[in-house]
Design a protein around this motif. Structure first.
Motif, short mmCIF file in Angstrom:
data_model
loop_
_atom_site.label_atom_id
_atom_site.label_comp_id
_atom_site.label_asym_id
_atom_site.label_seq_id
_atom_site.Cartn_x
_atom_site.Cartn_y
_atom_site.Cartn_z
N PHE A 1 37.17 34.25 36.61
CA PHE A 1 36.57 35.41 35.93
C PHE A 1 36.12 36.48 36.91
O PHE A 1 36.26 37.68 36.66
CB PHE A 1 35.39 34.93 35.07
N ASN A 2 35.57 36.07 38.05
CA ASN A 2 35.02 37.02 39.02
C ASN A 2 36.09 37.71 39.86
O ASN A 2 35.77 38.58 40.68
CB ASN A 2 34.02 36.33 39.95
N LYS A 3 37.36 37.38 39.67
CA LYS A 3 38.43 38.02 40.42
C LYS A 3 39.03 39.21 39.69
O LYS A 3 39.97 39.84 40.17
CB LYS A 3 39.55 37.00 40.72
N TYR A 4 38.47 39.53 38.53
CA TYR A 4 38.94 40.68 37.76
C TYR A 4 37.89 41.79 37.78
O TYR A 4 36.71 41.55 38.04
CB TYR A 4 39.19 40.28 36.30
N SER A 5 38.34 43.01 37.47
CA SER A 5 37.43 44.13 37.24
C SER A 5 37.39 44.39 35.74
O SER A 5 38.43 44.63 35.12
CB SER A 5 37.92 45.39 37.97
N TRP A 6 36.18 44.36 35.18
CA TRP A 6 36.00 44.53 33.74
C TRP A 6 35.25 45.83 33.48
O TRP A 6 34.26 46.13 34.15
CB TRP A 6 35.21 43.36 33.15
N LEU A 7 35.70 46.59 32.51
CA LEU A 7 35.06 47.87 32.18
C LEU A 7 33.78 47.61 31.39
O LEU A 7 33.79 46.91 30.38
CB LEU A 7 36.01 48.74 31.37
N PRO B 1 28.14 29.52 38.26
CA PRO B 1 28.07 29.27 39.70
C PRO B 1 26.73 29.73 40.28
O PRO B 1 26.26 30.82 39.97
CB PRO B 1 29.22 30.10 40.27
N LYS B 2 26.13 28.89 41.11
CA LYS B 2 24.82 29.20 41.68
C LYS B 2 24.86 29.50 43.17
O LYS B 2 23.88 29.94 43.75
CB LYS B 2 23.87 28.01 41.45
N LYS B 3 26.00 29.23 43.81
CA LYS B 3 26.08 29.38 45.27
C LYS B 3 27.20 30.32 45.70
O LYS B 3 27.76 30.19 46.79
CB LYS B 3 26.28 28.01 45.92
N GLY B 4 27.52 31.27 44.84
CA GLY B 4 28.51 32.26 45.20
C GLY B 4 29.95 31.80 45.07
O GLY B 4 30.87 32.52 45.47
N GLU B 5 30.16 30.62 44.51
CA GLU B 5 31.53 30.15 44.35
C GLU B 5 32.21 30.86 43.18
O GLU B 5 31.57 31.59 42.42
CB GLU B 5 31.56 28.62 44.15
N ASP B 6 33.51 30.64 43.04
CA ASP B 6 34.24 31.27 41.95
C ASP B 6 33.77 30.75 40.59
O ASP B 6 33.34 29.60 40.45
CB ASP B 6 35.74 30.99 42.08
N LYS C 1 25.39 35.51 49.66
CA LYS C 1 26.40 34.48 49.47
C LYS C 1 26.15 33.65 48.21
O LYS C 1 26.86 32.68 47.95
CB LYS C 1 26.44 33.54 50.68
N THR C 2 25.14 34.05 47.42
CA THR C 2 24.78 33.23 46.26
C THR C 2 25.26 33.80 44.93
O THR C 2 25.16 33.14 43.90
CB THR C 2 23.26 33.02 46.18
N ALA C 3 25.74 35.04 44.94
CA ALA C 3 26.21 35.68 43.70
C ALA C 3 27.65 36.13 43.88
O ALA C 3 27.99 36.73 44.91
CB ALA C 3 25.32 36.86 43.32
N SER C 4 28.48 35.87 42.90
CA SER C 4 29.90 36.21 43.03
C SER C 4 30.36 37.27 42.02
O SER C 4 31.54 37.53 41.88
CB SER C 4 30.77 34.96 42.88
N LEU C 5 29.40 37.88 41.32
CA LEU C 5 29.71 38.99 40.42
C LEU C 5 29.04 40.26 40.95
O LEU C 5 27.92 40.21 41.46
CB LEU C 5 29.21 38.72 39.00
N PHE C 6 29.73 41.38 40.82
CA PHE C 6 29.18 42.66 41.27
C PHE C 6 29.27 43.67 40.14
O PHE C 6 30.35 43.91 39.60
CB PHE C 6 29.95 43.18 42.49
N LEU C 7 28.13 44.24 39.78
CA LEU C 7 28.07 45.28 38.74
C LEU C 7 27.97 46.63 39.43
O LEU C 7 26.98 46.92 40.09
CB LEU C 7 26.87 45.06 37.83
#
Length: 326
Positions: free
Chosen positions: A88-94, A217-222, A285-291
């Motif tokens: 899920f975190n490898k995509y860009s969502w509007l 995910p709690k440790k920045g993993e996918d 390194k603990t969050a894998s989503l970027f807003l």
């Protein structure tokens, strides 16, 4: 002085005139036929929306200095239609900011609403047009939970839009009709009613789509792949701005899982991408989503079109570098 013209010259002049007109007409036909009936692409000139290809409409943007209508993208490309099966975190969502703050939305009876508007489309149409994330401000108001574009942590009758359950039912209808889609809701949370959000989402019929906090995910993993999320029917991600609600109601605390840049004018300043003060640093390194926020503090409807093109692409590159990516 009397002027004479040889009849042969007259014939030549007339023929030349016809040739000129034919060339003009031929050029017009070529221009018109080269781009019409759905064949026009982004930034191609157009006369009608039917001239533009799928997902486009014929519009204008005077703020960009455009004097003629051209094809503008009105529907986002769904990233999973390009490549499927990624985390899920490898995509860009509007995502839309203040998704509920819609131009023309009715105010309370006898009340003149006093607030800024951020959207033109209904939430249903936003979702149809490719939006997959909604930012909603929720407040206790009138004995219920309402969507308000307000201030000082309080909803007033002149900043209120509607009960939140109305919008959430639009989301439920979309998820029910589109069983392979995933929606994220990010709540600016001013709800103090105990278990208020839990009851709200259950009453809207959205609890059956809920992505459990325990599986985030709690440790920045996918994150899980979109295929896995759809298969498990974990198709609704909900985040709150109140940390205590993760333990109290099982609603994920936003800045534990999301990195976020500054909103408003600081977030659109060329060449910089500061992180929001509540957010972890971009190199966390603990969050894998970027807003990524990209909107001015004071929205101007006629100026919005120029903020959605080259400047937006430049902002993405700037924030990518700010996160230590190259």
């Amino acid at each position: 002085m009397t002027c004479f013209m040889d009849h042969r010259d007259l014939s030549r002049a007339t023929a030349t005139g016809y040739l000129f007109l034919l060339l003009l007409f031929s050029s017009f036909i070529n221009i018109w036929s080269s781009c019409s009936n759905g064949s026009c692409q982004v930034v191609d000139s157009c006369c009608h929306s039917t001239d533009c290809g799928p997902g486009l409409f014929c519009g204008n943007c005077p703020a960009l200095g455009k004097t003629q209508p051209f094809c503008i993208r009105g529907q986002a490309t769904i990233p999973t239609s390009v490549i499927g099966g990624l985390p899920f975190n490898k995509y860009s969502w509007l995502v839309t900011h203040n998704s509920f703050s819609i131009v023309g939305a009715p105010a309370l009876p006898g009340v003149q609403r006093f607030t800024f508007y951020n959207q033109e489309d209904t939430v249903t149409n936003q979702l149809k047009n490719g939006v997959r994330g909604l930012m909603l401000d929720m407040y206790d108001f009138n004995g219920d939970i309402w969507l308000c574009h307000s201030f000082r942590g309080q909803c007033f009758n002149f900043t209120a839009f509607q009960p939140a359950i109305n919008t959430l039912r639009e989301v439920e209808a979309f998820l029910s009709k589109n069983p392979s889609e995933i929606v994220t809701i990010i709540i600016e949370d001013y709800v103090h009613t105990p278990k208020g959000l839990t009851k709200l989402f259950k009453n809207a019929g959205l609890d059956k789509y809920w992505f459990p906090v325990s599986k985030m995910p709690k440790k920045g993993e996918d994150w899980p792949t979109v295929t896995e999320m759809v298969k498990a029917n974990h198709r609704l991600l909900v985040f709150t701005s109140v940390a205590s609600k993760e333990e109290e109601e099982g609603i994920a605390y936003q800045w534990k899982y999301l990195l976020e840049n500054e909103a408003g004018d600081p977030g659109v300043k060329p060449g910089s991408c500061p992180n929001r003060k509540e957010s972890q640093p971009f190199n966390s390194k603990t969050a894998s989503l970027f807003l990524m926020n990209y909107f001015p503090t004071y929205p101007v409807e006629d100026e919005a079109c120029k903020e959605h093109s080259a400047r937006l692409a430049d902002r993405i590159r700037t924030c990518y570098k700010a996160a230590g990516k190259h």
